[in-house]
Structures are given as structure tokens and as C-alpha cells.
Write an enzyme that holds these catalytic residues in place. Structure first.
Site, PDB file in Angstrom:
ATOM      1  N   HIS A 256      -8.024  -1.704   2.609  1.00 28.32           N
ATOM      2  CA  HIS A 256      -7.114  -2.099   1.517  1.00 28.32           C
ATOM      3  C   HIS A 256      -7.481  -2.176   0.351  1.00 28.32           C
ATOM      4  O   HIS A 256      -6.192  -2.306  -0.348  1.00 28.32           O
ATOM      5  CB  HIS A 256      -6.458  -3.363   2.398  1.00 28.32           C
ATOM      6  CG  HIS A 256      -5.473  -3.117   3.836  1.00 28.32           C
ATOM      7  ND1 HIS A 256      -4.715  -2.341   3.663  1.00 28.32           N
ATOM      8  CD2 HIS A 256      -6.000  -3.177   5.000  1.00 28.32           C
ATOM      9  CE1 HIS A 256      -3.498  -2.541   4.972  1.00 28.32           C
ATOM     10  NE2 HIS A 256      -4.935  -2.970   5.849  1.00 28.32           N
TER      11      HIS A 256
ATOM     12  N   ASP B  75      -8.102  -2.876  -8.571  1.00 27.79           N
ATOM     13  CA  ASP B  75      -6.438  -3.236  -7.342  1.00 27.79           C
ATOM     14  C   ASP B  75      -6.416  -1.915  -6.303  1.00 27.79           C
ATOM     15  O   ASP B  75      -6.333  -0.941  -6.704  1.00 27.79           O
ATOM     16  CB  ASP B  75      -4.912  -3.589  -7.766  1.00 27.79           C
ATOM     17  CG  ASP B  75      -4.439  -4.745  -6.902  1.00 27.79           C
ATOM     18  OD1 ASP B  75      -4.401  -4.202  -5.960  1.00 27.79           O
ATOM     19  OD2 ASP B  75      -3.140  -4.954  -7.506  1.00 27.79           O
TER      20      ASP B  75
HETATM   21  C1  GDG Z   1      -4.418  -6.311  -0.652  1.00 31.68           C
HETATM   22  C2  GDG Z   1      -4.878  -5.535  -2.163  1.00 31.68           C
HETATM   23  C3  GDG Z   1      -3.169  -3.706  -1.477  1.00 31.68           C
HETATM   24  C4  GDG Z   1       3.794 -12.139  -3.544  1.00 31.68           C
HETATM   25  N1  GDG Z   1       3.986 -13.838  -3.500  1.00 31.68           N
HETATM   26  C5  GDG Z   1       4.655 -13.240  -3.035  1.00 31.68           C
HETATM   27  C6  GDG Z   1       5.082 -12.716  -1.920  1.00 31.68           C
HETATM   28  N2  GDG Z   1       4.121 -11.205  -2.195  1.00 31.68           N
HETATM   29  C7  GDG Z   1       4.175 -10.190  -1.165  1.00 31.68           C
HETATM   30  C8  GDG Z   1       4.337  -9.598  -2.312  1.00 31.68           C
HETATM   31  C9  GDG Z   1       3.169  -7.605  -1.929  1.00 31.68           C
HETATM   32  C10 GDG Z   1       1.824  -8.770  -1.510  1.00 31.68           C
HETATM   33  O1  GDG Z   1       2.143 -10.258  -1.608  1.00 31.68           O
HETATM   34  C11 GDG Z   1       0.827  -8.711  -2.639  1.00 31.68           C
HETATM   35  O2  GDG Z   1       0.981  -7.013  -2.083  1.00 31.68           O
HETATM   36  P1  GDG Z   1      -0.181  -6.559  -3.331  1.00 31.68           P
HETATM   37  O3  GDG Z   1      -0.022  -4.412  -2.674  1.00 31.68           O
HETATM   38  O4  GDG Z   1       0.541  -6.448  -4.539  1.00 31.68           O
HETATM   39  O5  GDG Z   1      -1.436  -7.477  -3.263  1.00 31.68           O
HETATM   40  P2  GDG Z   1      -2.310  -7.806  -2.326  1.00 31.68           P
HETATM   41  O6  GDG Z   1      -2.228  -9.206  -1.914  1.00 31.68           O
HETATM   42  O7  GDG Z   1      -3.840  -7.639  -3.151  1.00 31.68           O
HETATM   43  O8  GDG Z   1      -3.395  -6.952  -1.525  1.00 31.68           O
HETATM   44  C12 GDG Z   1      -3.773  -5.108  -2.733  1.00 31.68           C
HETATM   45  C13 GDG Z   1      -2.509  -4.799  -0.171  1.00 31.68           C
HETATM   46  O9  GDG Z   1      -3.645  -5.229  -0.212  1.00 31.68           O
HETATM   47  C14 GDG Z   1      -2.018  -3.421   0.937  1.00 31.68           C
HETATM   48  O10 GDG Z   1      -2.849  -2.977   1.230  1.00 31.68           O
HETATM   49  O11 GDG Z   1      -1.889  -3.065  -1.828  1.00 31.68           O
HETATM   50  O12 GDG Z   1      -4.324  -3.953  -3.544  1.00 31.68           O
HETATM   51  O13 GDG Z   1      -5.330  -6.093  -2.458  1.00 31.68           O
HETATM   52  O14 GDG Z   1       4.370  -7.349  -0.488  1.00 31.68           O
HETATM   53  O15 GDG Z   1       6.072  -8.574  -2.327  1.00 31.68           O
HETATM   54  N3  GDG Z   1       6.224 -12.225  -0.798  1.00 31.68           N
HETATM   55  C15 GDG Z   1       7.018 -14.158  -0.755  1.00 31.68           C
HETATM   56  N4  GDG Z   1       6.380 -14.393  -1.078  1.00 31.68           N
HETATM   57  C16 GDG Z   1       6.079 -14.835  -2.316  1.00 31.68           C
HETATM   58  O16 GDG Z   1       5.978 -15.897  -3.107  1.00 31.68           O
HETATM   59  N5  GDG Z   1       7.526 -13.552   0.860  1.00 31.68           N
END
Ligand code: GDG
Length: 466
Positions: free
Chosen positions: A164, A374
Site C-alpha cells: 500500500h 504517498d
Molecule cells: C496508506 C498509504 C494509500 C482520515 N482522517 C479520518 C479518516 N481518514 C481516512 C481518509 C482516507 C484514509 O483515512 C487515509 O487514506 P490515505 O490513502 O489518504 O493515507 P494512509 O492512511 O497513509 O494510507 C496511502 C492507502 O494506504 C491505501 O492503499 O493510499 O498512500 O499511505 O480514507 O478518509 N477517516 C475517518 N475519520 C478521520 O478523522 N473516519
């Protein structure tokens, strides 16, 4: 040693949360996320099982079924495992190394030993629950040794691995003292998936430079044109499978929610939004500094920045440093440019319900996504999904995996302050019809390639391979 589950997902975290009621009663409840949502149909249809750590050290409830019929199989980790395997090797060695050394990785033999032990434990649990010939899908950087161990324990299994986060260039990866073990671990899989072709190419370059491995074909998206032949003559497929979002998991918008939020923010002319785990990879400080410089220049009259920074990995030093830098900047900017009851930066260091996030996405005129590195970045895709009418504008780092598919965004280089400022100004002041056209194009992309398509593409490539 085999169980009766024909489809097994194994991830560091089990999709459950522990709730403790005021009277001390404790219950484990399933916590649906994008991955669970994407895999639920497969898990449900195929007597699926999810193996993972429930998130609390020294505890593991008995295996239980969710209402949808998915068997959750907890793995028990001790406090020492959590510190060495999770906080140590996974998040203070691998995470910074795989994100191109934004901070300096630390390598400790004790952490590595725990990583190996815990990977063995996960592999043993999977070997016990997986049926003869089952498909096992291993998730992410915490479990890179699992495919290799599992291949030895259970040669009958069909094993997929998905990373990921980014996979670094060979010259960076080679600093890892245990690089051979990690490569061997990954190559236990039948299919290794990355978000991007560039990640897959990095892995193939590394294999091409490793004695005894032969590489054929080139990395492709949603296809497995590339293969690595291992020392023992097995062929491992390698491909790019860009992950996406489950649009339904964002829920319905709350009627009147956007107006209410904008009123709470003081009815600003422009609402700029950031949503991230508080992680040094996400470039939160950089975007605050860009915002500050634009305010200083008088270029963002009537704009407010709403930054949600979800608490993450809080015991790790580098995360504490990142948090204090962000919070110092928020305080300074509000001190300089806010007025009584009217901050210019609204900062929440909290985890919010998804429905509230949706309202924030809908209310934001501009979304700022500025990571230094990322794997994908789902926040960018979620924002786009919440603007089906083409409203809003996205500022997106070139170093987010999402920039490959969302190339119509206002792209910026987060290492270059002027570049962030330019992209932000264009997003705020750009010609509305141009912005709309770009948002609509990105919306079409995200709607077509959702998380179901991702899971489907990976699993059918895995099915075809063996
Ligand atoms: C890893 C990789 C890759 C955030 N704050 C809250 C909340 N979130 C949710 C967002 C989104 C998720 O968390 C974050 O996903 P990201 O992809 O932006 O980032 P990582 O956590 O670093 O994820 C990344 C991912 O894995 C998938 O393969 O895209 O590159 O680093 O869904 O909405 N959700 C809630 N409350 C919050 O305060 N409920």
C-alpha cells in the site's frame, strides 16, 4: 495443518475496534474501511476469513463472524511485539525508507528480530485457517515476510501480496541490512502488486540486480506483463494495481450540513481543506507555510484553512516532532492573521466520523493534498468523489501516487514553496469552467475505477497466474 477458509485476507490490523462501556463492559465491533468494503463481497461469497491484530496489545478475542458472515481471526501481539515489530521496524525503519528518507530510518537488530517473529506468527495463523488450495491475500509492508514463510508451510496455497505504500529505488532499498530476506519474503507470492508502474519497476530493477533472479517483461497497470523467476524456478507475476475508494463508505451528505459548516467557519469566501493522518510524509507543515506566505502577501483575502490531522503513531519521536511543528505554525498563523473569534486556520487533531468528513469535502472550495511521498492518497480521490457536479478544485502533490490518475489536478512540488503557492492560487482564482472541466474528468476516473475494480483486477490476475 489446514482449515476450511478458501479465501483469506491477512493484514496487520483486523477491521475491529474495542469499545469499553462506562460500566467496563468491553465489546469488539467491526470497523468498516475501504479495504473491508472492497473485499467483503469476496469474503462473504467464499467463506472468507480475515487474519489480523485487533489493535490492543496482549489481547485477542476468540474468532468471530461479522453480521455479513466474514470470519475475523485475531492474532495476539504482546506489548514487546507492538514496540519492536510495529512501532520499530515497520514504522521507524521501513516506513521512512520506503518514503524516500523524508526522515532518517533507524535500523535495530532487536526490531528486525521482532518483525521476523511476528511475520512467522501471522503466517502460522494463516496456515491454520486456510483450506487446501485456498487463495491468500497478504497486505502491506508490515507483512513482507509472510508470503515466503507461507510458501514453505503451505505450498498448496495461491498467494497474492499488495504493497500500500511506495516501493523505493534500488539504491535506497539496498541500505536495508535485511534486504535479501525481504526480497525472498515477497517472492514467496504468486503475484506482487504495487500502486504504480514506477513502484513495480523499482522492485524489478532490484530483482534484476540480485543474483539468482531473472526478470522478464515490463511493469504494466492492471496487467501482469512482468515476471521474476526465482532461484527455485518459480515464476512470480508483478504488476501495478492502483487502489481506489469505496464511494458508498462516505455515506450520504447531511442536508444543510455544508451551509452549517460554512457558517461555523464564519462564512468565508474560500474554504481550503486538508485531511491527513498526522504523518511527516503528508507535508502538512509545508502547506501551512504556503498559506501563511499567501496571507502575508494579501493574496488570499477571505480564505480559511480547515486542517483535520488524525492522531497517528503518537509514541514515535518523529511523529511528535511533526505534530509540534504543525501546532506551532497553526498558533503563529492564527496569532498573526486571525481576529477575535475568527481564526484563519481551524485545526482539529481528532479522528472524525466519516459522515462529517463528507460534509467537509463537500464544503471545501479547495482541497490541499501535499505529501512529500504517498503510495496513492485516498483523500484526494474521496474529495473528487464528493464533487460530482465539477465544483471545487484539487491541489495535489506530484509525489502522491494519485497524481498519475488525477493528472488534471493542480499539481505541485511540495519541496518547492513557490510551487505550492502557485497551485493554491490557481485553484482559488482559476477560471471556473476550466476547474469544472478538470474536476469532472477526475470524477469520471474515480467513479469508473473504484475499490471494487481494484480488488477484482488484482484477484483475477492472481487467479490467472497459477
Ligand atoms: C496508506 C498509504 C494509500 C482520515 N482522517 C479520518 C479518516 N481518514 C481516512 C481518509 C482516507 C484514509 O483515512 C487515509 O487514506 P490515505 O490513502 O489518504 O493515507 P494512509 O492512511 O497513509 O494510507 C496511502 C492507502 O494506504 C491505501 O492503499 O493510499 O498512500 O499511505 O480514507 O478518509 N477517516 C475517518 N475519520 C478521520 O478523522 N473516519
Amino acid at each position: 495443518m489446514s482449515g476450511d477458509n478458501s479465501f483469506v485476507v491477512v493484514a496487520n490490523r483486523l477491521p475491529v475496534d474495542l469499545h469499553t462501556a462506562p460500566d467496563g463492559t468491553r465489546t469488539w465491533t467491526p470497523s468498516p474501511g475501504g479495504l473491508v468494503a472492497a473485499l467483503s463481497p469476496v469474503l462473504e461469497h467464499q467463506q472468507g476469513c480475515w487474519v489480523g491484530w485487533p489493535g490492543v496489545p496482549d489481547e485477542a478475542p476468540e474468532p468471530f463472524r461479522t453480521d455479513a458472515g466474514v470470519l475475523l481471526h485475531p492474532v495476539r501481539l504482546t506489548q514487546g511485539d507492538f514496540e519492536g515489530f510495529y512501532e520499530g521496524f515497520s514504522n521507524a525503519s521501513l516506513w521512512p525508507l520506503y518514503h524516500d528518507l523524508i526522515v532518517t530510518p533507524e535500523y535495530h537488530r532487536e526490531w528486525w528480530a521482532r518483525y521476523r517473529d511476528v511475520n512467522l506468527l501471522f503466517a502460522q495463523e494463516v496456515a491454520e485457517v486456510a483450506a487446501e488450495g485456498a487463495t491468500v491475500w497478504v497486505q502491506d509492508y508490515q507483512l513482507q515476510l509472510v508470503p515466503g514463510i507461507l510458501r514453505q508451510l503451505r505450498p498448496d496455497l495461491r498467494i497474492g501480496f499488495f504493497l500500500h505504500i511506495p516501493f523505493p529505488g534500488a539504491d535506497l532499498f539496498r541500505q536495508l541490512p535485511w534486504r535479501e530476506e525481504i526480497i525472498r519474503g515477497l517472492l514467496g507470492a504468486d503475484l506482487i502488486g504495487f500502486h504504480l508502474e514506477s513502484n513495480a519497476r523499482n522492485f524489478l530493477d532490484l530483482c534484476a540486480g540480485t543474483e539468482g533472479l531473472t526478470v522478464s517483461g515490463t511493469a504494466a497497470t492492471r496487467r501482469t506483463d512482468a515476471h521474476v523467476t526465482t532461484h527455485d524456478g518459480r515464476s512470480v507475476a508483478v504488476g501495478a494495481f492502483p487502489i481506489s475508494i469505496d464511494v458508498d463508505s462516505l455515506g450520504e451528505g447531511t442536508p444543510g450540513g455544508v451551509e452549517k459548516l460554512r457558517a461555523e467557519l464564519g462564512d468565508p469566501q474560500t474554504v481550503i481543506l486538508g485531511v491527513d493522518r498526522l504523518d511527516y510524509t503528508k507535508g502538512i507543515l509545508q502547506r501551512l507555510l504556503a498559506f501563511e506566505e499567501l496571507l502575508e502577501a494579501g493574496a488570499l483575502e477571505g480564505a480559511v484553512l480547515l486542517q483535520i490531522a488524525t492522531p497517528s503513531r503518537e509514541r514515535i519521536d518523529q511523529y511528535q516532532v511533526a505534530r509540534s511543528q504543525v501546532e506551532e505554525a497553526v498558533g503563529r498563523i492564527n496569532g498573526r492573521f486571525g481576529s477575535m473569534g475568527r481564526p484563519v486556520v481551524h485545526y482539529l487533531h481528532q479522528s472524525l466520523p466519516k459522515s462529517q468528513l463528507r460534509t467537509f469535502y463537500e464544503a471545501a472550495d479547495v482541497m490541499l493534498v501535499t505529501p512529500f511521498k504517498d503510495g496513492m492518497n485516498l483523500v484526494a480521490k474521496e474529495y473528487v468523489a464528493c464533487h460530482p457536479d465539477g465544483s471545487g478544485a484539487l491541489v495535489l502533490s506530484e509525489f502522491a501516487g494519485a497524481a498519475v490518475e488525477l493528472h488534471q489536478a493542480n499539481l505541485c512540488n511540495p519541496f518547492d514553496m513557490e510551487s505550492i503557492k502557485r497551485a493554491l492560487l490557481t485553484a482559488v482564482q482559476g477560471a471556473p469552467d476550466v476547474m469544472r472541466e478538470r474536476m469532472l474528468a477526475m470524477h469520471a476516473q474515480v467513479s469508473e475505477y473504484d475499490v471494487d475494480r481494484w480488488a477484482e483486477a488484482f484477484l483475477s490476475a492472481l487467479g490467472e497466474h497459477r
